[in-house]
Structure formats: C-alpha cells, structure tokens
Design an enzyme around this catalytic site. Structure first.
Site, PDB file in Angstrom:
ATOM      1  N   GLU A 243      -8.249   1.129  -4.913  1.00  0.00           N
ATOM      2  CA  GLU A 243      -8.924   2.105  -4.239  1.00  0.00           C
ATOM      3  C   GLU A 243      -8.586   3.532  -5.275  1.00  0.00           C
ATOM      4  OE1 GLU A 243      -7.751   2.454  -0.032  1.00  0.00           O
ATOM      5  OE2 GLU A 243      -8.121   0.358   0.099  1.00  0.00           O
TER       6      GLU A 243
ATOM      7  N   ASN B 159      -9.302  -3.471  -7.249  1.00  0.00           N
ATOM      8  CA  ASN B 159      -9.603  -3.877  -5.853  1.00  0.00           C
ATOM      9  C   ASN B 159     -10.142  -2.588  -5.328  1.00  0.00           C
ATOM     10  OD1 ASN B 159      -9.533  -5.590  -3.692  1.00  0.00           O
ATOM     11  ND2 ASN B 159      -7.931  -4.452  -2.697  1.00  0.00           N
TER      12      ASN B 159
ATOM     13  N   HIS C 282     -13.975  -4.659   4.666  1.00  0.00           N
ATOM     14  CA  HIS C 282     -13.804  -4.352   5.816  1.00  0.00           C
ATOM     15  C   HIS C 282     -14.960  -4.021   6.468  1.00  0.00           C
ATOM     16  CE1 HIS C 282      -9.464  -4.815   5.378  1.00  0.00           C
ATOM     17  NE2 HIS C 282      -9.563  -4.087   4.180  1.00  0.00           N
TER      18      HIS C 282
ATOM     19  N   GLU D 261     -10.635  -8.744   1.472  1.00  0.00           N
ATOM     20  CA  GLU D 261      -9.959  -8.109   2.771  1.00  0.00           C
ATOM     21  C   GLU D 261     -10.960  -8.260   3.901  1.00  0.00           C
ATOM     22  OE1 GLU D 261      -7.915  -4.561   2.213  1.00  0.00           O
ATOM     23  OE2 GLU D 261      -7.431  -4.736   0.269  1.00  0.00           O
TER      24      GLU D 261
ATOM     25  N   ASP E 182     -12.894  -8.657   7.073  1.00  0.00           N
ATOM     26  CA  ASP E 182     -12.859  -8.596   8.417  1.00  0.00           C
ATOM     27  C   ASP E 182     -13.971  -8.008   9.143  1.00  0.00           C
ATOM     28  OD1 ASP E 182     -11.951  -5.876   8.241  1.00  0.00           O
ATOM     29  OD2 ASP E 182      -9.765  -6.390   8.882  1.00  0.00           O
TER      30      ASP E 182
HETATM   31  O1  9MR Z   1      -3.142  -3.957   6.809  1.00  0.00           O
HETATM   32  C1  9MR Z   1      -2.347  -3.111   5.927  1.00  0.00           C
HETATM   33  C2  9MR Z   1      -1.355  -2.373   6.909  1.00  0.00           C
HETATM   34  O2  9MR Z   1      -0.484  -3.178   7.395  1.00  0.00           O
HETATM   35  C3  9MR Z   1      -0.314  -1.116   6.198  1.00  0.00           C
HETATM   36  O3  9MR Z   1       0.216  -0.311   7.157  1.00  0.00           O
HETATM   37  C4  9MR Z   1      -1.411  -0.603   5.309  1.00  0.00           C
HETATM   38  C5  9MR Z   1      -0.552   0.493   4.505  1.00  0.00           C
HETATM   39  O4  9MR Z   1       0.182  -0.214   3.442  1.00  0.00           O
HETATM   40  O5  9MR Z   1      -2.268  -1.113   4.417  1.00  0.00           O
HETATM   41  C6  9MR Z   1      -3.125  -1.950   5.056  1.00  0.00           C
HETATM   42  O6  9MR Z   1      -3.917  -2.666   4.311  1.00  0.00           O
HETATM   43  C7  9MR Z   1      -4.822  -2.007   3.461  1.00  0.00           C
HETATM   44  C8  9MR Z   1      -4.664  -2.467   2.102  1.00  0.00           C
HETATM   45  O7  9MR Z   1      -3.427  -2.773   1.487  1.00  0.00           O
HETATM   46  C9  9MR Z   1      -5.718  -1.925   1.037  1.00  0.00           C
HETATM   47  N1  9MR Z   1      -7.088  -1.839   1.848  1.00  0.00           N
HETATM   48  C10 9MR Z   1      -7.169  -1.437   3.121  1.00  0.00           C
HETATM   49  C11 9MR Z   1      -6.231  -2.279   3.841  1.00  0.00           C
HETATM   50  C12 9MR Z   1      -6.228  -1.751   5.341  1.00  0.00           C
HETATM   51  O8  9MR Z   1      -5.835  -0.334   5.615  1.00  0.00           O
END
Ligand code: 9MR
Length: 355
Positions: free
Chosen positions: A150, A198, A234, A263, A265
C-alpha cells in the site's frame, strides 16, 4: 434387527467415503496449477477444526500479522520470530507454501519506530537491516514476499510515510525510487524469493492501478527485481466490475510479472443479530466465482488467497464495528458456504485450454 444395523453401517461407510473423496479446494487448485491460500493467525492453529480445515483445503498460507513490524519488532534490538515460525512449521508439516507479508508498510508501526524521530540515515539502516534479517531468517521457507504494501494513494501518488519523505530513506520527492530501493535490498537478501508489490483498491481500472502498471513497466524495463503484483481484493460491494479486474490482470501479466490475488474477501451488511440476507450470500458466491474465473483465465495469475477462511475469524467485524461480516467461504462453524461451492466449481472447471 441384524439387517437393520448392517444397513446403517453401510450408510455410515458410504457417508464417510463421500466425505473423504469429496474434492477440496486444494486438490482442484493443484489440478489447475494454482496456489490457493489463506491468511492465518498462529494462535488459532491449536483449534482442531481450524487446523484440519486449513490443511485439507489450502496449499498456501500467509501470516495475517505475524511478520509485521508490530509483531516481529517489539523493540529496536529484538526480532521475535516465534509466531512466524509457528506458521512455517504448520505449513511444512502439511506441504503448504508460505507467502510473507509484509516488509515495508507505513501503517501499524511499533511505537518505538513511529515515535522514534529517526534521521534519514538511521531509517535507512533500520529498514535495510530489517529486510535483510527477516528475509534471511525465512530464506527457503517463504517463497514469495509482499516486499512493500500500500505505498500509493488513490490518485496513484506515492504516499507520505517515514520511509518515503517523513523524513524517508534519502529518496523523498523522487516518486517510486524508494520502492525500487527496497526491492533491490530484498533481492539481495534472498535472491530466490519472488518479490511482490501488494496494493489495495487497485484491482480494477483506476488511477491507482494505472500508477501500479506504470511503475511495474518502468521497473521491468530497468530490470528492477520485481516478480509480481498482489491485488488485495477486499470487496465491499456486490456489483464488482469483474471485466475491469480481468483487464487489469491481463495488462500486468503482459509485462511478464505474476499476479497473486492476496487478500480476497467479500463482506456483507449484517443486522444487529449478525444475520445477512440469504440472497446476499448467493450474490457473494457469484462475486467469488467471477474473481476466481478472472484469475484462472490468465496463465500469469498463479495464486488466489483469501483473508482468512472462516467467518469466525476475520478483520471485517471489528474493522466495521459489527456492521459488516460473513465475508469468507466457510461459516463460523466451518461449514462451506455458497461462496465455497462457487470457488470449488470454478477451480474444477480449471483454466481454459492454451491457445
Ligand atoms: O487483518 C489484519 C488485522 O488483523 C491487523 O490488525 C491489521 C493491522 O496490522 O492488518 C490487517 O490486514 C491488512 C493487511 O495487512 C493489508 N491489507 C489490508 C488488511 C486488512 O486491513
């Protein structure tokens, strides 16, 4: 009586045989030469239903949080690999591949880093050392890394971050130059790992995906070591533009890089009892189907991964304060949903014949 018990025994044996022979996502994906993965939380691996569903259905895992700075780096001097190692051991025991996520991100830093007021020189050393140490620890175990996550905003501009320009690693105001630098460090640390950029919300055709495309094209032309693009996927609504996703996958893979859906969903609105509309589950299944098909139709799309697999554990609930949920292919009791069946059907249909 005797005859009756024989009959029941036959029914039980037949039912068991059908469960054992029922296809799994994993078997069908392997036939289609595709990795099918999910994000995992190491603390759930001791739950029998979680672990058995995971091992039976998937051939790839990615630690959801275990390899992020806030878990790995409780303080500047420490690397805590325990949670990541747990996921790697599980994967090895079940013949699964491991994707690594993520070495560089501007979010969720531990306080010592976020509030450390480090200089450019210090940040450069910190980031280089982190990438090198973590990738060397997992060399030969993690086959692909989200090197950076990101890094672009919705206009396709490089996001402000401590690594870019606050104060950055010495390449501020030079666009993607700092991204290039982290790819070069990553390649040096583990030359055999596949290196991915990513990104969120750059799945279809928009300014952000145009910027990703331009960056990857430039990197390929100048031989910056990048192997793939991760499309997070997402999905927050049920009218997803699948043709735009297909077109984006096509233009990226035409550059000679792989695409991983990383990722996936598809979240649904839930009422105050946590229930969703039945018809939304059907529409959700069709969104899953369309995305899996978009990937299978491109030879360069080599992995599909969901962000978790059971509605029992998903980031969506807490993130939306309970307003959305039920985003994954298995329900809270690990029963397959319509989305699961749609994915399985598409995987069984496989890739189109090569032309
Ligand atoms: O699902 C993840 C959540 O458990 C964490 O608290 C959060 C912060 O580290 O990150 C979430 O995963 C993210 C991923 O690392 C990057 N893309 C977005 C995902 C959902 O927020």
């Amino acid at each position: 009586m005797f005859r009756h018990s024989w009959r029941s025994a036959i029914v039980v044996v037949a039912a068991m045989a059908s469960v054992c022979s029922a296809q799994s996502l994993r078997e069908e994906a392997e036939n289609a030469d595709l990795l099918i993965g999910t994000a995992v939380r190491p603390s759930q691996l001791s739950e029998t239903a979680y672990a058995s569903t995971l091992a039976r259905q998937y051939n790839m895992v990615e630690p959801e949080d275990a390899l992020k700075w806030w878990v790995l780096r409780p303080d500047r001097a420490t690397y805590d690999f325990r949670q990541g190692d747990k996921v790697v051991r599980f994967a090895e025991a079940h013949g699964m591949k491991v994707r690594g996520h993520c070495l560089v991100w501007d979010h969720y830093h531990p306080d010592w880093l976020a509030q450390g007021h480090f200089t450019t020189k210090q940040l450069t050393r910190l980031l280089h050392e982190h990438i090198t140490r973590v990738m060397k620890h997992y060399a030969g175990q993690v086959f692909a890394w989200d090197v950076i996550n990101e890094a672009l905003d919705e206009n396709g501009s490089v996001r402000n971050s401590i690594w870019y320009n606050q104060p950055g690693i010495g390449l501020s105001r030079q666009g993607t130059a700092y991204i290039e630098q982290v790819f070069r460090w990553a390649h040096k640390a583990d030359p055999r790992a596949l290196l991915f950029y990513n990104e969120a919300e750059g799945e279809g055709l928009n300014r952000k995906s145009d910027a990703i495309y331009a960056m990857v094209k430039d990197f390929r032309r100048r031989r910056v070591p990048i192997d793939g693009v991760g499309l997070q996927m997402h999905v927050p609504n049920l009218d997803t533009d699948v043709p735009a996703i297909t077109a984006n996958i096509a233009r990226l893979t035409a550059l000679g890089v792989q695409v991983h859906i990383t990722e996936l969903d598809v979240s649904l609105p839930v009422d105050s009892n946590g229930l969703v509309h039945a018809e939304d589950l059907t529409r959700q299944a069709e969104v899953y189907r369309g995305i899996v098909r978009a990937c299978l139709n491109s030879a360069g799309c080599t992995a599909i991964q969901t962000w978790g697999f059971t509605d029992k554990y998903s980031w969506i609930g807490s993130h939306s304060h309970g307003a959305r949920g039920q985003a994954l292919p298995f329900d809270r009791a690990y029963q397959p949903k319509a989305a699961y069946r749609a994915v399985l059907e598409e995987l069984s249909a496989g890739r189109p014949p090569a032309h």
